[in-house]
Design a protein around this motif. Structure first.
Motif, PDB file in Angstrom:
ATOM      1  N   THR A  26       0.822  -1.216   0.000  1.00  3.58           N
ATOM      2  CA  THR A  26       0.000   0.000   0.000  1.00  3.58           C
ATOM      3  C   THR A  26       0.854   1.264   0.000  1.00  3.58           C
ATOM      4  N   GLN A  27       2.136   1.156   0.251  1.00  5.69           N
ATOM      5  CA  GLN A  27       2.952   2.370   0.385  1.00  5.69           C
ATOM      6  C   GLN A  27       4.382   2.191  -0.109  1.00  5.69           C
ATOM      7  N   ARG A  28       4.555   1.317  -1.098  1.00  3.39           N
ATOM      8  CA  ARG A  28       5.893   1.046  -1.595  1.00  3.39           C
ATOM      9  C   ARG A  28       6.583   2.330  -2.080  1.00  3.39           C
ATOM     10  N   MET A  32      10.071   3.342  -0.640  1.00  2.58           N
ATOM     11  CA  MET A  32      11.207   3.022  -1.503  1.00  2.58           C
ATOM     12  C   MET A  32      11.109   3.809  -2.805  1.00  2.58           C
ATOM     13  N   PRO A  33      11.304   5.158  -2.699  1.00  3.68           N
ATOM     14  CA  PRO A  33      11.199   5.999  -3.903  1.00  3.68           C
ATOM     15  C   PRO A  33      12.341   5.706  -4.875  1.00  3.68           C
ATOM     16  N   GLU A  34      12.162   6.083  -6.124  1.00  7.51           N
ATOM     17  CA  GLU A  34      13.211   5.859  -7.136  1.00  7.51           C
ATOM     18  C   GLU A  34      14.455   6.676  -6.824  1.00  7.51           C
ATOM     19  N   THR A  35      14.235   7.873  -6.277  1.00  8.78           N
ATOM     20  CA  THR A  35      15.339   8.748  -5.857  1.00  8.78           C
ATOM     21  C   THR A  35      14.928   9.371  -4.519  1.00  8.78           C
TER      22      THR A  35
END
Ligand code: GTQ
Ligand code: FE2
Length: 355
Positions: A26-28, A32-35
Motif C-alpha cells: 500500500t505504500q511502496r 522506496m522511492p526511485e530517488t
C-alpha cells in the motif's frame, strides 16, 4: 435497516492494523522511492535576520545550566517546525554577550563552530582553551567536554554545526553535565592541540590520540592561503581545482587524513570573480554559509542572491549551482562521511541534474 458488511479485504486491513502489522504494497512508493524524496526543502536564511534575532535573545534570555547554550537553530520549513536544517544536520547561530559563559558539558553528538565574524570567545575543549576568530573552524568531537566564554566587552555570534538529527534518528544520544565553574579562563595565544598537531605534514610521535581529530582548530590564514594557491596555480595551467575558477579545501583529521569529524564533512570553497559551477547533486544533505563576498545559489532551479553570513540548506539529491560576479567564499558542511561509510554515497552531474 442494513449496515454494509465489511468486505473480506477491508476486514483484512483492519485485522492487520489491530495486529500491529502493515503491508508494503500500500505504500511502496513512499518507502522506496526511485530517488531520495526529502521532507526538507531548499531554504535560505539571511544573516541580518538571524543575527538580529540572536541579538534580541541575548538581551532577553540568560545563558546557563539547563538550557546550556543560547543557540538558535535553522528550522527547515519542510520539517514541520523541528529545529533541523536538513534530515541529518543541525545548524544554529550561537550568541554570547560581553563576559558571558556557557557551562561545561559533553555529548555523543559531534559539533563544530565556524566563525563568520568577530572574535573574543574561547571554547575550552577538554581543558584546552581555543581562541575563536573570523574564518576559523573549531572542532568539538563527540564526548569531549566543552564550555565557551566571552572574555571581551562585545558580543560574539558564530555558526554551530552538529549531527543532532542523525543521532536522534539513530537513538544514539548521550549527554552529561560538566562542573558548574569554568575549567579555566586562561587565554593562551595558541592552544595545546595546535602546538602538537598544527604543523603541516608533521605528526607527533608518541602523543596518544583518541580516534577523533586531535587538531581542534583550523585557522583562516591557512585556509585562505591554500585556496589562493589553488586558484593562482590553476590560472598558470596547473591542475588541482574542483572546476573553472572554483577552489575547495576539506578540513581533515591530521592523524588519518580523513574527514575532520566522523559524521560531518567540513569544507571551504572559493569562487573566483565570474565563476559559475556546473549543476551537481549528491545523495546526502548539506548546509552552506557564505563567508565572504556575494553571488547567487540556484537550488532546484530557483535562484537566490546571497551575501556574507547568509545560510542555505541543500537537501538530498537537490541540484545546486553557485555563481559570482566579484568572487565569493563559502563554508560547507554535510553528512557525506556517513553516506560514504554506509555505502550510500551517490552523485549526479549536470546531465542527470534535470532528470
Ligand atoms: O555549543 O555545546 O548549537 O551542545 C547545540 C548543542 C551548541 C554547544 C548547539 C550544543 C552546543
Ligand atoms: Fe555542546
Amino acid at each position: 435497516m442494513s449496515t454494509r458488511e465489511p468486505s473480506a479485504l477491508d476486514q483484512l486491513y483492519q485485522d492487520l492494523a489491530d495486529a500491529d502489522l502493515n503491508p508494503l504494497w500500500t505504500q511502496r512508493e513512499g518507502l522506496m522511492p526511485e530517488t531520495p524524496q526529502p521532507d526538507a526543502v531548499p531554504a535560505v536564511w539571511r544573516w541580518k535576520d538571524v543575527y538580529g534575532l540572536a541579538e534580541r535573545s541575548g538581551e532577553l534570555v540568560p545563558v546557563g545550566r539547563g538550557g546550556e547554550r543560547r543557540a538558535i537553530a535553522l528550522a527547515n520549513p519542510g520539517l514541520g517546525g523541528a529545529p533541523y536544517a536538513t534530515a541529518t544536520l543541525w545548524a544554529a547561530i550561537q550568541y554570547l554577550g560581553p563576559r558571558e559563559q556557557a557551562p561545561a558539558h559533553r555529548h555523543s553528538q559531534t559539533a563544530f563552530r565556524f566563525v563568520v565574524e568577530g572574535e573574543g570567545v574561547w571554547t575550552n575543549v577538554e581543558g584546552d582553551p581555543v581562541a575563536m576568530r573570523r574564518g576559523d573552524l573549531l572542532l568539538t568531537p563527540g564526548m569531549h567536554f566543552h564550555e565557551h566564554h566571552n572574555t571581551t566587552g562585545a558580543p560574539m555570534a558564530w555558526l554551530d554545526g552538529l549531527d543532532i538529527p542523525l543521532v536522534r534518528g539513530l537513538d544514539a544520544g548521550f549527554f552529561e553535565f560538566g562542573p558548574d565553574t569554568l575549567a579555566t579562563t586562561a587565554t593562551p595565544a595558541v592552544s595545546r592541540n595546535e602546538r602538537l598537531w598544527g604543523h603541516p605534514g608533521l605528526r607527533p610521535v608518541g602523543v596518544p590520540a583518541r580516534p577523533a581529530s586531535p587538531l581542534l582548530a583550523y585557522r583562516w590564514e591557512h585556509t585562505d592561503a591554500a585556496l589562493a594557491a589553488q586558484l593562482e596555480l590553476a590560472a598558470q595551467g596547473h591542475p588541482g581545482v574542483v572546476g573553472d575558477g572554483h577552489a575547495a579545501v576539506r578540513y581533515t583529521n591530521p592523524r588519518t587524513g580523513g574527514d575532520a569529524l566522523s559524521t560531518i564533512r567540513t569544507e571551504m570553497h572559493r569562487l573566483a570573480p565570474g565563476a559559475r559551477t556546473a549543476a551537481r547533486r549528491v545523495a546526502g544533505s548539506a548546509v552552506w554559509q557564505v563567508f565572504d563576498g556575494a553571488g547567487a545559489v540556484t537550488l532546484a532551479g530557483l535562484r537566490h542572491e546571497v551575501a556574507a553570513g547568509d545560510l542555505f540548506a541543500v537537501p538530498s539529491w537537490v541540484p545546486w549551482t553557485l555563481e559570482t560576479a566579484d568572487g565569493m567564499d563559502l563554508f560547507r558542511f554535510s553528512d557525506d562521511p556517513v553516506f560514504e561509510a554506509l555505502g550510500l554515497d551517490r552523485s549526479g552531474d549536470e546531465r542527470e541534474a534535470d532528470r
